[in-house]
Design a protein around this motif. Structure first.
Motif, mmCIF file in Angstrom:
data_model
loop_
_atom_site.group_PDB
_atom_site.id
_atom_site.type_symbol
_atom_site.label_atom_id
_atom_site.label_comp_id
_atom_site.label_asym_id
_atom_site.label_seq_id
_atom_site.Cartn_x
_atom_site.Cartn_y
_atom_site.Cartn_z
ATOM 1 N N ARG A 107 0.957 -1.110 0.089
ATOM 2 C CA ARG A 107 -0.098 0.024 0.045
ATOM 3 C C ARG A 107 0.831 1.264 0.018
ATOM 4 N N MET A 108 0.594 2.220 -0.835
ATOM 5 C CA MET A 108 1.625 3.211 -1.151
ATOM 6 C C MET A 108 0.595 4.426 -1.174
ATOM 7 N N GLY A 109 1.192 5.401 -0.417
ATOM 8 C CA GLY A 109 0.503 6.748 -0.569
ATOM 9 C C GLY A 109 1.522 7.859 -0.936
ATOM 10 N N THR A 110 1.045 8.796 -1.720
ATOM 11 C CA THR A 110 1.731 9.980 -2.293
ATOM 12 C C THR A 110 0.956 11.377 -2.451
ATOM 13 N N ALA A 111 1.772 12.243 -2.138
ATOM 14 C CA ALA A 111 1.053 13.375 -2.265
ATOM 15 C C ALA A 111 1.061 13.760 -3.791
ATOM 16 N N ASP A 112 0.008 14.960 -4.047
ATOM 17 C CA ASP A 112 -0.288 14.974 -5.598
ATOM 18 C C ASP A 112 0.882 15.293 -6.367
ATOM 19 N N ASP A 113 1.480 16.245 -6.006
ATOM 20 C CA ASP A 113 2.700 16.806 -6.627
ATOM 21 C C ASP A 113 3.729 15.703 -7.141
ATOM 22 N N VAL A 114 3.927 14.929 -6.172
ATOM 23 C CA VAL A 114 4.933 13.633 -6.359
ATOM 24 C C VAL A 114 4.067 12.579 -7.440
ATOM 25 N N GLY A 115 2.983 12.291 -7.134
ATOM 26 C CA GLY A 115 2.384 11.162 -7.913
ATOM 27 C C GLY A 115 2.102 11.543 -9.412
ATOM 28 N N THR A 116 1.842 12.699 -9.547
ATOM 29 C CA THR A 116 1.343 12.987 -11.009
ATOM 30 C C THR A 116 2.728 12.845 -11.996
ATOM 31 N N ARG A 117 3.976 12.827 -11.266
ATOM 32 C CA ARG A 117 5.344 13.024 -12.032
ATOM 33 C C ARG A 117 5.876 11.814 -11.947
ATOM 34 N N LEU A 118 5.866 10.976 -10.735
ATOM 35 C CA LEU A 118 6.670 9.852 -10.654
ATOM 36 C C LEU A 118 5.834 8.466 -10.545
ATOM 37 N N LEU A 119 4.642 8.357 -10.480
ATOM 38 C CA LEU A 119 4.071 7.194 -10.405
ATOM 39 C C LEU A 119 3.850 6.426 -11.523
ATOM 40 N N PRO A 120 3.802 6.773 -12.862
ATOM 41 C CA PRO A 120 4.008 6.072 -14.096
ATOM 42 C C PRO A 120 5.281 5.503 -14.171
ATOM 43 N N GLN A 121 6.528 6.195 -13.827
ATOM 44 C CA GLN A 121 7.717 5.458 -13.944
ATOM 45 C C GLN A 121 7.898 4.445 -12.966
ATOM 46 N N VAL A 122 7.497 4.674 -11.595
ATOM 47 C CA VAL A 122 7.758 3.814 -10.458
ATOM 48 C C VAL A 122 7.038 2.519 -10.809
ATOM 49 N N LEU A 123 5.444 2.738 -11.193
ATOM 50 C CA LEU A 123 4.829 1.414 -11.381
ATOM 51 C C LEU A 123 4.950 0.775 -12.568
ATOM 52 N N SER A 124 5.362 1.312 -13.422
ATOM 53 C CA SER A 124 5.810 0.542 -14.769
ATOM 54 C C SER A 124 7.099 -0.488 -14.529
ATOM 55 N N ARG A 125 7.915 0.204 -13.791
ATOM 56 C CA ARG A 125 9.334 -0.326 -13.579
ATOM 57 C C ARG A 125 8.958 -1.529 -12.484
ATOM 58 N N PHE A 126 8.253 -1.262 -11.476
ATOM 59 C CA PHE A 126 8.058 -2.099 -10.461
ATOM 60 C C PHE A 126 7.163 -3.629 -10.997
ATOM 61 N N ALA A 127 6.373 -3.189 -11.954
ATOM 62 C CA ALA A 127 5.576 -4.223 -12.389
ATOM 63 C C ALA A 127 6.494 -5.260 -13.248
ATOM 64 N N ARG A 128 7.427 -4.552 -13.956
ATOM 65 C CA ARG A 128 8.458 -5.444 -14.584
ATOM 66 C C ARG A 128 8.974 -6.569 -14.054
ATOM 67 N N PHE A 129 9.476 -5.920 -12.775
ATOM 68 C CA PHE A 129 10.401 -6.723 -11.833
ATOM 69 C C PHE A 129 9.780 -7.667 -10.888
ATOM 70 N N HIS A 130 8.414 -7.369 -10.529
ATOM 71 C CA HIS A 130 7.513 -7.962 -9.356
ATOM 72 C C HIS A 130 5.971 -7.817 -10.126
ATOM 73 N N PRO A 131 5.596 -8.723 -11.190
ATOM 74 C CA PRO A 131 4.423 -8.614 -11.721
ATOM 75 C C PRO A 131 3.366 -9.453 -10.830
ATOM 76 N N SER A 132 3.857 -9.984 -9.830
ATOM 77 C CA SER A 132 2.785 -10.848 -8.993
ATOM 78 C C SER A 132 2.317 -10.008 -7.700
ATOM 79 N N VAL A 133 3.028 -8.704 -7.729
ATOM 80 C CA VAL A 133 2.502 -7.975 -6.622
ATOM 81 C C VAL A 133 1.366 -6.903 -7.059
ATOM 82 N N GLN A 134 0.535 -6.864 -6.017
ATOM 83 C CA GLN A 134 -0.516 -5.731 -6.230
ATOM 84 C C GLN A 134 0.097 -4.617 -5.444
ATOM 85 N N VAL A 135 -0.163 -3.586 -6.160
ATOM 86 C CA VAL A 135 0.322 -2.084 -5.422
ATOM 87 C C VAL A 135 -1.134 -1.334 -5.504
ATOM 88 N N ASP A 136 -1.344 -1.118 -4.349
ATOM 89 C CA ASP A 136 -2.527 -0.131 -4.026
ATOM 90 C C ASP A 136 -2.086 1.284 -3.822
#
Length: 308
Positions: A107-136
């Motif tokens: 479970r991850m929480g982020t402020a708006d300014d961080v989420g709009t800029r960083l989340l796409p890159q983080v989630l894409s990379r994390f999904a490549r290495f750990h496809p079986s983990v669900q991120v909320d």
């Protein structure tokens, strides 16, 4: 008697050493041989020899060595993109075989300014290495994120330092960059008096830093627009209705950084803080490390743009 070589034969191209590429990326991101040497646990002279050998192999100058910093040539910028792709692919390949597959959720929480800029890159990379983990993912104000983290509702939280009510010393600093005055490129909003401001709600660190800087001057201002989201602030700026305080990396066309030429005060740096539970499941730690890597990559890209 030596075997003959056919007319279509060509000598094989040289192979790039991943260790050298890793060190090259470290030098560019740190803008210094000495700081890069500390990061990769080598001596500056050893790194310098590696770069000279790499330049000889490719037949191109890659770095410009100036008195106080290192910058990339055009060819160096091109190699940097390839180097990062090769290093990421190598890590992905090795992880596939050596790292046990992670399961579960985080479970991850982020402020708006961080989420709009960083989340796409983080989630894409994390999904490549750990496809079986669900991120909320939850997006909320920094103070609310801290309270939810303390209430065991989040495993990782990204907050903006300086937010009203956020205690000093909470979290580890994972990113720092200048807060700048921004407005529409070619616009006139910065010349209006009183100065028209577009700011976030009460409690926002950007708002506090902007008003503190203005209050230390004799500039007359009024808060004309208030928005909970950075997209709302940018909309007012794009319409040339106001100016605002934004992180330097967020200022993109049609906006521009106003600089000091318009007489507005310096606001300094703002920081992003991370809260995470060190004793939690490895999926949580893996996501936290992915966030840190994304910030490092993001900072490297910002340095490239600043030197262009």
């Amino acid at each position: 008697m030596s075997a003959s070589v056919g007319p279509g034969w060509q000598a094989p191209l040289p192979l790039l050493d991943l260790d050298v590429l890793r060190n090259f990326v470290a030098i560019v991101e740190n803008r210094s041989f000495s700081r890069a040497a500390q990061q990769v646990h080598r001596t500056p002279s050893a790194l310098s020899m590696q770069i000279k050998s790499l330049e000889a192999t490719l037949g191109k100058a890659l770095l410009v060595r100036e008195a106080r910093r290192i910058s990339t040539t055009t060819e160096g910028e091109t190699l940097l993109r390839y180097a990062r792709r090769l290093l990421n692919l190598n890590q992905e390949a090795v992880t596939q075989f050596l790292q046990p597959a992670l399961q579960g959720s985080v479970r991850m929480g982020t402020a708006d300014d961080v989420g709009t800029r960083l989340l796409p890159q983080v989630l894409s990379r994390f999904a490549r290495f750990h496809p079986s983990v669900q991120v909320d993912v939850s997006v909320a104000p920094s103070l609310e994120l801290m309270e939810r983290f303390d209430g065991d509702d989040l495993d990782v939280a990204l907050m903006t330092s300086g937010t009203d009510g956020l205690p000093e010393g909470r979290g580890e600093v994972v990113h720092s960059e200048p807060l700048v005055w921004a407005g529409r490129s070619g616009g006139l909003a910065s010349e209006c008096r009183p100065l028209q401001l577009a700011l976030s709600n009460h409690g926002c660190a950007w708002r506090r830093m902007a008003l503190a800087a203005l209050d230390a001057t004799d500039i007359d201002y009024r808060i004309a627009y208030v928005s909970e989201s950075t997209s709302g602030l940018c909309a007012a700026l794009s319409a040339d209705l106001a100016v605002s305080a934004l992180p330097a990396s967020m200022v993109e066309a049609p906006l521009r950084s106003l600089g000091q030429g318009v007489g507005l005060p310096v606001m300094g740096n703002y920081q992003v803080l991370m809260l995470r539970h060190p004793d939690r499941q490895s999926a949580s730690d893996a996501l936290a490390e992915t966030v840190i890597e994304a910030f490092q990559h993001w900072s490297g890209q910002s340095l490239e743009l600043a030197s262009a």
